[in-house]
Design an enzyme around this catalytic site. Structure first.
Site, PDB file in Angstrom:
ATOM      1  N   ARG A   1       0.803  -1.239   0.000  1.00 35.80           N
ATOM      2  CA  ARG A   1       0.000   0.000   0.000  1.00 35.80           C
ATOM      3  C   ARG A   1       0.828   1.278   0.000  1.00 35.80           C
ATOM      4  NH1 ARG A   1      -3.848  -1.458   4.296  1.00 35.80           N
ATOM      5  NH2 ARG A   1      -4.976  -3.243   3.501  1.00 35.80           N
TER       6      ARG A   1
ATOM      7  N   LYS B   1     -10.116 -18.963  -2.093  1.00 44.82           N
ATOM      8  CA  LYS B   1     -11.325 -19.353  -1.380  1.00 44.82           C
ATOM      9  C   LYS B   1     -11.311 -18.744   0.017  1.00 44.82           C
ATOM     10  CE  LYS B   1     -10.669 -21.599   1.828  1.00 44.82           C
ATOM     11  NZ  LYS B   1      -9.916 -21.842   3.054  1.00 44.82           N
TER      12      LYS B   1
ATOM     13  N   LYS C   1      -2.052 -30.220  -4.005  1.00 39.29           N
ATOM     14  CA  LYS C   1      -1.179 -31.149  -3.260  1.00 39.29           C
ATOM     15  C   LYS C   1      -0.893 -32.359  -4.146  1.00 39.29           C
ATOM     16  CE  LYS C   1      -2.930 -29.802   1.292  1.00 39.29           C
ATOM     17  NZ  LYS C   1      -1.918 -29.483   2.284  1.00 39.29           N
TER      18      LYS C   1
ATOM     19  N   ASP D   1     -14.778 -22.404   5.920  1.00 42.49           N
ATOM     20  CA  ASP D   1     -13.324 -22.373   5.732  1.00 42.49           C
ATOM     21  C   ASP D   1     -12.788 -23.687   5.146  1.00 42.49           C
ATOM     22  OD1 ASP D   1     -10.722 -21.227   6.057  1.00 42.49           O
ATOM     23  OD2 ASP D   1     -10.415 -22.416   7.870  1.00 42.49           O
TER      24      ASP D   1
ATOM     25  N   HIS E   1     -12.304 -27.436   0.581  1.00 39.48           N
ATOM     26  CA  HIS E   1     -11.366 -28.558   0.615  1.00 39.48           C
ATOM     27  C   HIS E   1     -12.071 -29.924   0.751  1.00 39.48           C
ATOM     28  CE1 HIS E   1      -8.560 -25.376   0.978  1.00 39.48           C
ATOM     29  NE2 HIS E   1      -8.527 -25.282   2.291  1.00 39.48           N
TER      30      HIS E   1
HETATM   31  C1  BG6 Z   1      -6.877 -23.107   4.645  1.00 41.61           C
HETATM   32  C2  BG6 Z   1      -7.741 -22.739   5.786  1.00 41.61           C
HETATM   33  O1  BG6 Z   1      -7.575 -23.047   3.440  1.00 41.61           O
HETATM   34  O2  BG6 Z   1      -6.377 -24.429   4.832  1.00 41.61           O
HETATM   35  C3  BG6 Z   1      -6.998 -22.858   7.112  1.00 41.61           C
HETATM   36  O3  BG6 Z   1      -8.214 -21.407   5.616  1.00 41.61           O
HETATM   37  C4  BG6 Z   1      -6.384 -24.220   7.255  1.00 41.61           C
HETATM   38  O4  BG6 Z   1      -7.868 -22.606   8.213  1.00 41.61           O
HETATM   39  C5  BG6 Z   1      -5.593 -24.582   6.002  1.00 41.61           C
HETATM   40  O5  BG6 Z   1      -5.543 -24.211   8.387  1.00 41.61           O
HETATM   41  C6  BG6 Z   1      -5.129 -26.032   6.058  1.00 41.61           C
HETATM   42  O6  BG6 Z   1      -4.278 -26.270   4.976  1.00 41.61           O
HETATM   43  P1  BG6 Z   1      -3.116 -27.356   5.070  1.00 41.61           P
HETATM   44  O7  BG6 Z   1      -2.549 -27.392   3.699  1.00 41.61           O
HETATM   45  O8  BG6 Z   1      -2.173 -26.870   6.121  1.00 41.61           O
HETATM   46  O9  BG6 Z   1      -3.788 -28.636   5.463  1.00 41.61           O
END
Ligand code: BG6
Length: 487
Positions: free
Chosen positions: A45, A146, A180, A233, A238
């Site tokens: 910024r 997301k 992944k 979340d 996921h």
């Molecule tokens: C993110 C979430 O998308 O994924 C987080 O916002 C979470 O809350 C994270 O901790 C987990 O990702 P990973 O790759 O560490 O399992």
């Protein structure tokens, strides 16, 4: 080899950029996957932040890369790719002209990736300014994080606004789980081995569990997390994406359209959970203080520093996919913060043998189980029944075949979801990104759950360091099932 590209990281000083995106690009450089002539343009910024950015990046890489990854020589070379710029993403001021000038120094056919590491509420404005300031070229793409929106309606509004300036082919919606390497291996396992695929349906499988447990709590994200909760979340994106990869039919080709179409069909076939179905099939939880690996950690409310909050930090779901392949098979989805272990895995629990010839001599026979662990270790385990070979009795016991994938490949490659996805966006390969229709359909399933929770009930409490609320165990017990808890 990929052609040179420019990647503009809006929110370049933010947590995601410093923790994940810069390390990802540094790894790409180390592996020889960052083509000469590419530029990484993080936006900040203020001018003072711009002047200090190289030092900020240096510190972040030292902190967030593994010790064996960071070294002064590679850093020096990598720093030459960094071109920090000032940008106010909510106002079309002169800084945008400076950015345009820098981008226009290179050929207009060069791949341009705008990575919006920003709150979704400003995606629309940022895209509008990109358009007003004439920064969008035919080879430009936009990457968005997301969760898109807080419900179906807000997601539609955000997606609609982005679509005013970018075509669907130019929009790359990221879900880092899809990047992944082990998640891609899930497709490889299913679609390159007849062994599993022929036994991948309701005839053979009793239930499937998909579980992402974390040991971390709120970290520095209280403001975001308390509004979002685990359902938005983790589940909306996921977990539902993993569910799609586990349950979908084979795509006819490995291209973006075929894969996304098959995933969409799974989301469409997910049985809706509405009203009292939500109470019967979903457990939400919130952690209270507890012992996590020998250390007492505070509860959610203490971390939040608020007297009360109904935000869920745990969700356990019994879902069904109403199609021919999966009729009657429960899919259990679970995620939680501050749980006993960090682990993401898919557990395929096969049915019992149709007739037990060992009933009189041995008794019950344990059914086969396939466990695909995505993290922390990458393993595939298959549990089979076998006779003990150390006596004359007919004694059967479960034995586990364990394939440790990380040990199979030890060439120093650091698997990194963001690296893979950023390079895919630069290469214009959308296979591992999410189509607007998938976002829409996922929210369609999630929205009634949120509605129900707003009108009724509150989360069940669970101790930090446990496997979640007891109610989640009872949910499975109703079907004579148990959660498979690692370790
Ligand atoms: C993110 C979430 O998308 O994924 C987080 O916002 C979470 O809350 C994270 O901790 C987990 O990702 P990973 O790759 O560490 O399992």
């Amino acid at each position: 080899m990929l052609n040179p590209f420019d990647i503009i990281i809006f929110g370049g000083g933010g947590d995601l950029a410093l923790r994940k995106l810069l390390p990802a690009m540094y790894r790409a450089y180390q592996e020889g996957n960052l083509p000469e002539g590419s530029r990484i343009l993080p936006t900040v910024r203020e001018e003072t932040q711009r002047a200090e950015y190289i030092e900020t990046a240096h510190k972040a890489l030292k902190e967030f890369l593994a010790k064996d990854e960071f070294n002064a020589k590679d850093w020096k070379a990598f720093a030459t790719f960094l071109v920090p710029v000032v940008s106010n993403v909510t106002a079309p001021d002169d800084n945008w002209d400076v950015l345009k000038g820098i981008l226009d120094e290179h050929d207009s056919t060069k791949s341009r990736v705008f990575y919006l590491s920003l709150p979704p509420a400003v995606y629309g404005t940022c895209c509008e300014i990109l358009s007003v300031k004439n920064l969008i070229t035919p080879t430009s793409r936009v990457v968005v994080e997301k969760p898109i929106g807080y419900c179906g309606e807000s997601a539609e509004a955000i997606n609609g606004k982005i679509a005013e300036y970018f075509s669907e082919e130019q929009i790359f919606r990221i879900d880092h789980y899809l990047g992944k390497e082990t998640v891609q291996n899930l497709m490889a396992l299913r679609f390159s081995n007849s062994l599993f695929e022929n036994m991948w349906d309701a005839k053979s499988i009793d239930n499937i569990q998909i579980s992402i447990s974390e040991t971390v709590g709120l970290e520095t994200r209280a403001g975001f997390y308390d509004k979002a909760g685990a359902l938005r979340d983790m589940v909306q994106n996921h977990l539902l994406q993993l569910l799609c990869l586990v349950a979908m039919e084979s795509p006819h080709k490995l291209n973006a359209n075929s894969i996304r179409n098959e995933k969409l069909k799974v989301l469409e076939a997910l049985r809706p959970l509405i009203g009292s179905d939500v109470d019967k099939n979903i457990i939400r939880g919130q952690y209270v203080p507890g012992d996590l690996n020998g250390k007492i950690v505070p509860g959610y409310l203490e971390e939040l520093n608020e007297g009360s909050s109904k935000t869920e930090t745990f969700v356990g779901i019994r879902a069904h996919i109403d199609n021919w392949r999966w009729a009657g098979v429960p899919f259990y989805l679970r995620t939680g913060k501050r749980m006993a272990k960090r682990c993401a895995e898919i557990v395929v629990q096969y049915k019992k043998v149709s007739h037990n010839v060992y009933e009189d001599s041995v008794g019950e026979i344990e059914p086969n189980r396939l466990v695909i662990r995505l993290q922390p270790e990458e393993t595939i385990q298959l549990t089979l029944m076998s006779k003990r070979l150390d006596n004359l009795e007919m004694q059967l016991e479960p034995v586990t075949m364990n394939i440790e994938l990380s040990q199979a490949y030890s060439n120093g490659f650091h698997s990194d979801a963001y690296k893979r996805l950023m390079l895919d966006a630069a290469a214009n390969n959308p296979s591992l990104f999410i189509h607007r229709d998938e976002v829409r359909q996922a929210w369609k399933w999630i929205d009634p759950i949120i509605d129900r929770w707003q009108e009724k009930g509150k989360p069940a409490l669970y101790r930090a360091g446990s496997w979640g609320p007891e109610d989640a165990d009872e949910l499975l017990a109703e079907n004579n099932h148990v959660w498979f808890n690692t370790g």
